[in-house]
Design a protein around this motif. Sequence first.
Motif, PDB file in Angstrom:
ATOM      1  N   ASP A  27       0.830  -1.203   0.000  1.00 28.68           N
ATOM      2  CA  ASP A  27       0.000   0.000   0.000  1.00 28.68           C
ATOM      3  C   ASP A  27       0.868   1.259   0.000  1.00 28.68           C
ATOM      4  O   ASP A  27       0.633   2.187  -0.771  1.00 28.68           O
ATOM      5  CB  ASP A  27      -0.942  -0.010   1.204  1.00 28.68           C
ATOM      6  CG  ASP A  27      -1.965   1.101   1.131  1.00 28.68           C
ATOM      7  OD1 ASP A  27      -2.572   1.289   0.053  1.00 28.68           O
ATOM      8  OD2 ASP A  27      -2.170   1.786   2.154  1.00 28.68           O
ATOM      9  N   SER A  31       1.242   3.811  -3.231  1.00 30.99           N
ATOM     10  CA  SER A  31       0.874   5.228  -3.104  1.00 30.99           C
ATOM     11  C   SER A  31       1.992   6.144  -3.607  1.00 30.99           C
ATOM     12  O   SER A  31       1.727   7.260  -4.049  1.00 30.99           O
ATOM     13  CB  SER A  31       0.497   5.569  -1.665  1.00 30.99           C
ATOM     14  OG  SER A  31       1.623   5.494  -0.820  1.00 30.99           O
ATOM     15  N   ASN A  34       2.147   5.213  -7.869  1.00 33.19           N
ATOM     16  CA  ASN A  34       1.012   5.684  -8.660  1.00 33.19           C
ATOM     17  C   ASN A  34      -0.052   6.303  -7.748  1.00 33.19           C
ATOM     18  O   ASN A  34      -1.112   5.713  -7.524  1.00 33.19           O
ATOM     19  CB  ASN A  34       0.425   4.528  -9.474  1.00 33.19           C
ATOM     20  CG  ASN A  34      -0.425   5.016 -10.628  1.00 33.19           C
ATOM     21  OD1 ASN A  34      -0.920   6.137 -10.597  1.00 33.19           O
ATOM     22  ND2 ASN A  34      -0.595   4.178 -11.624  1.00 33.19           N
ATOM     23  N   PRO A  35       0.225   7.507  -7.245  1.00 35.69           N
ATOM     24  CA  PRO A  35      -0.714   8.128  -6.300  1.00 35.69           C
ATOM     25  C   PRO A  35      -2.086   8.426  -6.903  1.00 35.69           C
ATOM     26  O   PRO A  35      -3.095   8.331  -6.211  1.00 35.69           O
ATOM     27  CB  PRO A  35      -0.004   9.413  -5.871  1.00 35.69           C
ATOM     28  CG  PRO A  35       1.012   9.672  -6.926  1.00 35.69           C
ATOM     29  CD  PRO A  35       1.394   8.336  -7.494  1.00 35.69           C
ATOM     30  N   ASP A  36      -2.153   8.746  -8.187  1.00 29.00           N
ATOM     31  CA  ASP A  36      -3.449   9.030  -8.816  1.00 29.00           C
ATOM     32  C   ASP A  36      -4.316   7.785  -8.880  1.00 29.00           C
ATOM     33  O   ASP A  36      -5.514   7.830  -8.591  1.00 29.00           O
ATOM     34  CB  ASP A  36      -3.258   9.614 -10.218  1.00 29.00           C
ATOM     35  CG  ASP A  36      -2.629  10.994 -10.200  1.00 29.00           C
ATOM     36  OD1 ASP A  36      -2.723  11.678  -9.148  1.00 29.00           O
ATOM     37  OD2 ASP A  36      -2.033  11.388 -11.218  1.00 29.00           O
ATOM     38  N   ARG A  38      -4.105   5.168  -6.911  1.00 29.44           N
ATOM     39  CA  ARG A  38      -4.487   4.829  -5.536  1.00 29.44           C
ATOM     40  C   ARG A  38      -5.659   5.693  -5.087  1.00 29.44           C
ATOM     41  O   ARG A  38      -6.625   5.194  -4.507  1.00 29.44           O
ATOM     42  CB  ARG A  38      -3.314   4.997  -4.582  1.00 29.44           C
ATOM     43  CG  ARG A  38      -3.662   4.578  -3.169  1.00 29.44           C
ATOM     44  CD  ARG A  38      -2.425   4.646  -2.262  1.00 29.44           C
ATOM     45  NE  ARG A  38      -2.728   4.150  -0.943  1.00 29.44           N
ATOM     46  CZ  ARG A  38      -3.239   4.882   0.040  1.00 29.44           C
ATOM     47  NH1 ARG A  38      -3.531   6.158  -0.156  1.00 29.44           N
ATOM     48  NH2 ARG A  38      -3.489   4.343   1.219  1.00 29.44           N
ATOM     49  N   SER A  39      -5.595   6.988  -5.360  1.00 30.17           N
ATOM     50  CA  SER A  39      -6.697   7.889  -4.991  1.00 30.17           C
ATOM     51  C   SER A  39      -7.991   7.499  -5.685  1.00 30.17           C
ATOM     52  O   SER A  39      -9.066   7.522  -5.077  1.00 30.17           O
ATOM     53  CB  SER A  39      -6.343   9.335  -5.344  1.00 30.17           C
ATOM     54  OG  SER A  39      -5.269   9.777  -4.568  1.00 30.17           O
ATOM     55  N   SER A  40      -7.893   7.136  -6.957  1.00 32.70           N
ATOM     56  CA  SER A  40      -9.072   6.726  -7.712  1.00 32.70           C
ATOM     57  C   SER A  40      -9.675   5.445  -7.127  1.00 32.70           C
ATOM     58  O   SER A  40     -10.900   5.336  -6.977  1.00 32.70           O
ATOM     59  CB  SER A  40      -8.688   6.509  -9.177  1.00 32.70           C
ATOM     60  OG  SER A  40      -9.779   6.025  -9.906  1.00 32.70           O
ATOM     61  N   LEU A  42      -9.356   4.292  -4.016  1.00 29.21           N
ATOM     62  CA  LEU A  42      -9.930   4.590  -2.697  1.00 29.21           C
ATOM     63  C   LEU A  42     -11.265   5.327  -2.824  1.00 29.21           C
ATOM     64  O   LEU A  42     -12.195   5.064  -2.065  1.00 29.21           O
ATOM     65  CB  LEU A  42      -8.944   5.387  -1.843  1.00 29.21           C
ATOM     66  CG  LEU A  42      -7.696   4.628  -1.397  1.00 29.21           C
ATOM     67  CD1 LEU A  42      -6.747   5.561  -0.645  1.00 29.21           C
ATOM     68  CD2 LEU A  42      -8.051   3.422  -0.557  1.00 29.21           C
ATOM     69  N   ALA A  43     -11.358   6.241  -3.788  1.00 32.10           N
ATOM     70  CA  ALA A  43     -12.616   6.972  -4.002  1.00 32.10           C
ATOM     71  C   ALA A  43     -13.723   6.008  -4.451  1.00 32.10           C
ATOM     72  O   ALA A  43     -14.865   6.112  -3.996  1.00 32.10           O
ATOM     73  CB  ALA A  43     -12.418   8.075  -5.037  1.00 32.10           C
ATOM     74  N   ARG A  44     -13.380   5.064  -5.323  1.00 35.78           N
ATOM     75  CA  ARG A  44     -14.381   4.090  -5.794  1.00 35.78           C
ATOM     76  C   ARG A  44     -14.848   3.187  -4.657  1.00 35.78           C
ATOM     77  O   ARG A  44     -16.039   2.913  -4.512  1.00 35.78           O
ATOM     78  CB  ARG A  44     -13.773   3.246  -6.929  1.00 35.78           C
ATOM     79  CG  ARG A  44     -14.708   2.206  -7.481  1.00 35.78           C
ATOM     80  CD  ARG A  44     -15.815   2.813  -8.281  1.00 35.78           C
ATOM     81  NE  ARG A  44     -16.622   1.741  -8.856  1.00 35.78           N
ATOM     82  CZ  ARG A  44     -17.858   1.874  -9.222  1.00 35.78           C
ATOM     83  NH1 ARG A  44     -18.447   3.046  -9.127  1.00 35.78           N
ATOM     84  NH2 ARG A  44     -18.526   0.872  -9.712  1.00 35.78           N
ATOM     85  N   LYS A  46     -14.850   3.946  -1.475  1.00 34.38           N
ATOM     86  CA  LYS A  46     -15.681   4.779  -0.593  1.00 34.38           C
ATOM     87  C   LYS A  46     -17.083   4.939  -1.181  1.00 34.38           C
ATOM     88  O   LYS A  46     -18.082   4.811  -0.471  1.00 34.38           O
ATOM     89  CB  LYS A  46     -15.037   6.145  -0.396  1.00 34.38           C
ATOM     90  CG  LYS A  46     -15.828   7.044   0.516  1.00 34.38           C
ATOM     91  CD  LYS A  46     -15.169   8.397   0.700  1.00 34.38           C
ATOM     92  CE  LYS A  46     -16.039   9.246   1.614  1.00 34.38           C
ATOM     93  NZ  LYS A  46     -15.557  10.604   1.729  1.00 34.38           N
TER      94      LYS A  46
END
Length: 188
Positions: A27, A31, A34-36, A38-40, A42-44, A46
């Motif tokens: 993890d 992060s 490829n931080p983008d 990972r953010s995508s 995590l948003a999905r 959530k």
Amino acid sequence: IALETMEIYAPLAERIGMQEMKNELEDLAFSEINPDARSSILARIKFLREEGKDNVALQKVPPFKMFDNVWYVGPGYVSCYLIKTSAGAILIDASEEPDMVNIVANNIKATGTDLKDIKAIFISHGHADHYGGARYLQDHMPNAKVVMSAVDYDVAERRAKGPRANGVAAPRRDLVATDGQKLTLGKT
């Protein structure tokens, strides 16, 4: 160092039995790599957990055979399994009432299983998203007996009487499961 962690240290942690450490290393490294993405992701996650849970159309997942006589029949956010045996079928977890349990019932039928052939509904634990549809299924599957631990029946009954019940009824106590108990249906 992030690539080195993904390629060397995380697999090494897994190899020596440190699964939690492996997950944390992956993890952290992901992060950085490829931080983008990972953010995508995590948003999905959530969205599916919070907002998507109530979106019935989003939660419709067609049933599929996992292996041998085991089928996935749940909605998208909680797992429900159907085990076909020579003497009927077993459902593991019942999702929630009313809309999600209808997905489960329709998916059971789509596997070629008649609802009257369900003999047992095993509830894995006392969270409403696992037992919430059991009462509905008891009412519509007269041959099915709900199997839960006494502690989980207690949790479900308390919640059904509380302010957060949201119309979810506790299942009737059919069979109380105990540690080490063996339940057999057909040759399964």
